[in-house]
Design a protein around this motif. Structure first.
Motif, PDB file in Angstrom:
ATOM      1  N   GLY A   1      -7.081   5.227  -5.816  1.00 16.19           N
ATOM      2  CA  GLY A   1      -6.457   5.047  -7.119  1.00 16.19           C
ATOM      3  C   GLY A   1      -6.577   6.273  -8.002  1.00 16.19           C
ATOM      4  O   GLY A   1      -5.646   6.618  -8.745  1.00 16.19           O
ATOM      5  N   TRP A   2      -7.712   6.952  -7.928  1.00 17.10           N
ATOM      6  CA  TRP A   2      -7.913   8.165  -8.733  1.00 17.10           C
ATOM      7  C   TRP A   2      -6.987   9.286  -8.277  1.00 17.10           C
ATOM      8  O   TRP A   2      -6.341   9.959  -9.095  1.00 17.10           O
TER       9      TRP A   2
ATOM     10  N   ILE B   1      -9.237   2.668   5.255  1.00 20.64           N
ATOM     11  CA  ILE B   1      -8.272   1.598   4.959  1.00 20.64           C
ATOM     12  C   ILE B   1      -8.163   1.411   3.449  1.00 20.64           C
ATOM     13  O   ILE B   1      -7.073   1.284   2.882  1.00 20.64           O
ATOM     14  N   ALA B   2      -9.307   1.412   2.774  1.00 19.52           N
ATOM     15  CA  ALA B   2      -9.333   1.190   1.328  1.00 19.52           C
ATOM     16  C   ALA B   2      -8.730   2.357   0.556  1.00 19.52           C
ATOM     17  O   ALA B   2      -8.040   2.157  -0.446  1.00 19.52           O
ATOM     18  N   VAL B   3      -8.981   3.579   0.995  1.00 19.39           N
ATOM     19  CA  VAL B   3      -8.379   4.751   0.330  1.00 19.39           C
ATOM     20  C   VAL B   3      -6.861   4.644   0.398  1.00 19.39           C
ATOM     21  O   VAL B   3      -6.155   4.844  -0.604  1.00 19.39           O
ATOM     22  N   VAL B   4      -6.338   4.326   1.569  1.00 18.28           N
ATOM     23  CA  VAL B   4      -4.888   4.209   1.733  1.00 18.28           C
ATOM     24  C   VAL B   4      -4.339   3.089   0.847  1.00 18.28           C
ATOM     25  O   VAL B   4      -3.339   3.260   0.135  1.00 18.28           O
ATOM     26  N   ALA B   5      -5.014   1.932   0.881  1.00 18.79           N
ATOM     27  CA  ALA B   5      -4.554   0.796   0.064  1.00 18.79           C
ATOM     28  C   ALA B   5      -4.613   1.129  -1.419  1.00 18.79           C
ATOM     29  O   ALA B   5      -3.707   0.777  -2.187  1.00 18.79           O
ATOM     30  N   GLY B   6      -5.675   1.814  -1.848  1.00 19.65           N
ATOM     31  CA  GLY B   6      -5.802   2.201  -3.246  1.00 19.65           C
ATOM     32  C   GLY B   6      -4.748   3.206  -3.672  1.00 19.65           C
ATOM     33  O   GLY B   6      -4.314   3.214  -4.824  1.00 19.65           O
TER      34      GLY B   6
ATOM     35  N   PRO C   1      -8.078   5.143 -15.393  1.00 22.48           N
ATOM     36  CA  PRO C   1      -9.260   4.305 -15.172  1.00 22.48           C
ATOM     37  C   PRO C   1      -8.926   2.848 -14.858  1.00 22.48           C
ATOM     38  O   PRO C   1      -9.615   2.207 -14.065  1.00 22.48           O
ATOM     39  N   PHE C   2      -7.884   2.312 -15.506  1.00 21.35           N
ATOM     40  CA  PHE C   2      -7.488   0.936 -15.201  1.00 21.35           C
ATOM     41  C   PHE C   2      -7.102   0.809 -13.739  1.00 21.35           C
ATOM     42  O   PHE C   2      -7.534  -0.106 -13.040  1.00 21.35           O
ATOM     43  N   TRP C   3      -6.285   1.739 -13.250  1.00 25.65           N
ATOM     44  CA  TRP C   3      -5.859   1.651 -11.855  1.00 25.65           C
ATOM     45  C   TRP C   3      -6.979   2.054 -10.896  1.00 25.65           C
ATOM     46  O   TRP C   3      -7.050   1.544  -9.764  1.00 25.65           O
ATOM     47  N   MET C   4      -7.866   2.921 -11.312  1.00 26.88           N
ATOM     48  CA  MET C   4      -9.014   3.229 -10.449  1.00 26.88           C
ATOM     49  C   MET C   4      -9.822   1.974 -10.166  1.00 26.88           C
ATOM     50  O   MET C   4     -10.183   1.688  -9.018  1.00 26.88           O
TER      51      MET C   4
END
Length: 455
Positions: free
Chosen positions: A282-283, A318-323, A289-292
């Protein structure tokens, strides 16, 4: 000598009985505290939705959230828990499901049953969480009673039917297709996100969200810090949520909901790594910050289906890609005219879909219990389609009927004045943050996104 042996045998039997009772009590305590932690999710939703609202709607948003919890819990007692036990094989009632009916001896104080109450409580909190996922997306324009009806259907009927099919040791998606969704990314998040999308299509955007040419405008949250803190509280609560997804077996190894061996250590590795990965994704994409924080939650959801099997660095990736992807999905929905005030469809719906799909891509072949089929990409895709449809169709159909009867949305003048003025007998900010005499809309004539004033 015989007397001594008899006494020794009695002592051994007493020790064994005490050990078994200790195991039983430890099981109760574990799920008790999982349930307590899940209450933190609702504290987070409360803060996050109130912060995301404009000041003129802040208490109405909070009231809606509180009432969703209050209505879903008793309805889950009266029929939601029975649905889970009655329909794992489809739409035929399973033998023995009468034990989950509200008048059953298991559904109340019973000294011979230390399990039903704590399991029911954990599931009731899952139900309330599922209903609350929709709550933030529809703030500032939905009629309260219409929302409560939708929340009851989502929290006490739709999601728990999905859970019976795909989050139950005898669920047909598991027994027929090897569906694997340990952390409920599908039956909670995907279902709730799809249901919410169906409602949003009929509810329509907030006044001022779009220019006549369809250009979206930013409607600013009145307190971004409150939303960020609320999201962090949701993360804390998810450790209780995910803890409640593992089965405590006294004297034996933990198992997941399907009966496969699992450990809390695996859940710990992958939950924390996925949270970090989602924040980073997200970052990198937004610097917001809201989206992070929202993407931290997306990260956990995207890893949830395979929490018991992931190698932690894989959960992180997986989480980095999804974020990274989730804000893009939210922007695409906004451009398509879907006004999701908090990005719930992208965070929960898309995040849940990515979680279910990831297992099919990276854990295909993982063995199932007994002669049930192993995990496969086909099985995960079938589960994804079933749960997406099970969420979207009733959400869209019910809200379409409400829209046609004029029941879904508050009147235009009420929306402009603010829901607090009409629905709530007190003021949120009586000192220094008062409403103007005449609500003002921001006149936007260019294609540049502009904020609608908080008041």
């Amino acid at each position: 000598m015989e007397q001594q042996l008899m006494e020794l045998g009695q002592k051994v039997a007493a020790l064994e009985a005490g050990s078994k009772m200790s195991d039983t009590i430890n099981m109760e305590i574990f799920y008790w505290w999982c349930t307590a932690l899940m209450i933190t999710i609702h504290a987070g939703f409360l803060a996050y939705e109130m912060g995301a609202s404009r000041a003129k709607n802040v208490l109405a948003a909070g009231t809606k959230n509180l009432l969703a919890f209050a209505f879903v819990v008793p309805t889950f007692f009266f029929f939601g828990w029975w649905i889970y036990n009655a329909f794992p094989s489809g739409l035929t009632i399973a033998e023995g499901s009468e034990v989950a009916l509200p008048w059953s001896s298991a559904m109340g104080p019973n000294l011979s049953d230390n399990a039903t109450g704590v399991f029911w409580a954990a599931f009731a909190l899952f139900a309330a969480t599922t209903a609350s996922i929709m709550s933030g997306a529809v703030i500032e324009r939905i009629r309260l009673t219409a929302f409560l009806i939708l929340a009851i259907v989502l929290g006490s009927v739709v999601w728990i039917l999905a859970a019976a099919w795909g989050w139950h040791p005898a669920g047909w998606l598991t027994t027929e297709f090897g569906f694997h969704d340990v952390g409920a990314a599908g039956c909670v998040h995907l279902v709730a996100g799809a249901f919410t999308l169906g409602v949003l299509i009929n509810l329509g955007p907030r006044i001022g969200k779009y220019d006549p040419d369809g250009t979206p405008n930013a409607i600013k949250a009145h307190s971004v810090p409150l939303t960020v803190v609320g999201l962090m509280l949701i993360i804390v609560g998810f450790f209780g949520f995910l803890g409640g997804c593992i089965i405590y077996n006294a004297g034996a190894q933990w198992t997941n909901i399907f009966g496969q061996p699992a450990t809390l250590s695996a859940f710990a590795f992958n939950t924390v790594m996925a949270f970090a990965g989602g924040i980073i994704g997200g970052w990198v994409k937004t610097r917001d910050p809201f989206w992070m924080m929202s993407c931290g939650l997306v990260g956990i959801i995207s890893a949830a289906s395979g929490l018991d099997v992931w190698y932690p660095p894989l959960a992180f990736v997986i989480a980095v890609v999804a974020g990274f992807v989730a804000p893009m999905i939210a922007n695409a929905l906004e451009r398509a005219g879907i006004d999701d005030a908090v990005g719930a469809v992208a965070v929960h719906g898309a995040g849940g879909a990515m979680g279910v799909l990831a297992v099919g891509l990276f854990a295909a072949g993982y063995p199932n219990v007994g002669d049930m089929p192993p995990v496969s990409l086909t099985g995960q895709l079938v589960g994804l389609i079933v749960m997406g449809a099970l969420g979207f169709i009733p959400g869209y159909a019910m809200s379409a009927v409400m829209k046609a009867t004029g029941y879904l949305r508050v009147p235009r003048d009420v929306e402009i004045m603010g829901l607090d003025l009409v629905e709530v007998p007190i003021e949120a900010y009586p000192e220094g943050m008062t409403r103007p005499a005449t609500p003002v809309m921001s006149p936007v004539t260019t294609g540049t996104p502009a904020a609608v004033p908080a008041e």
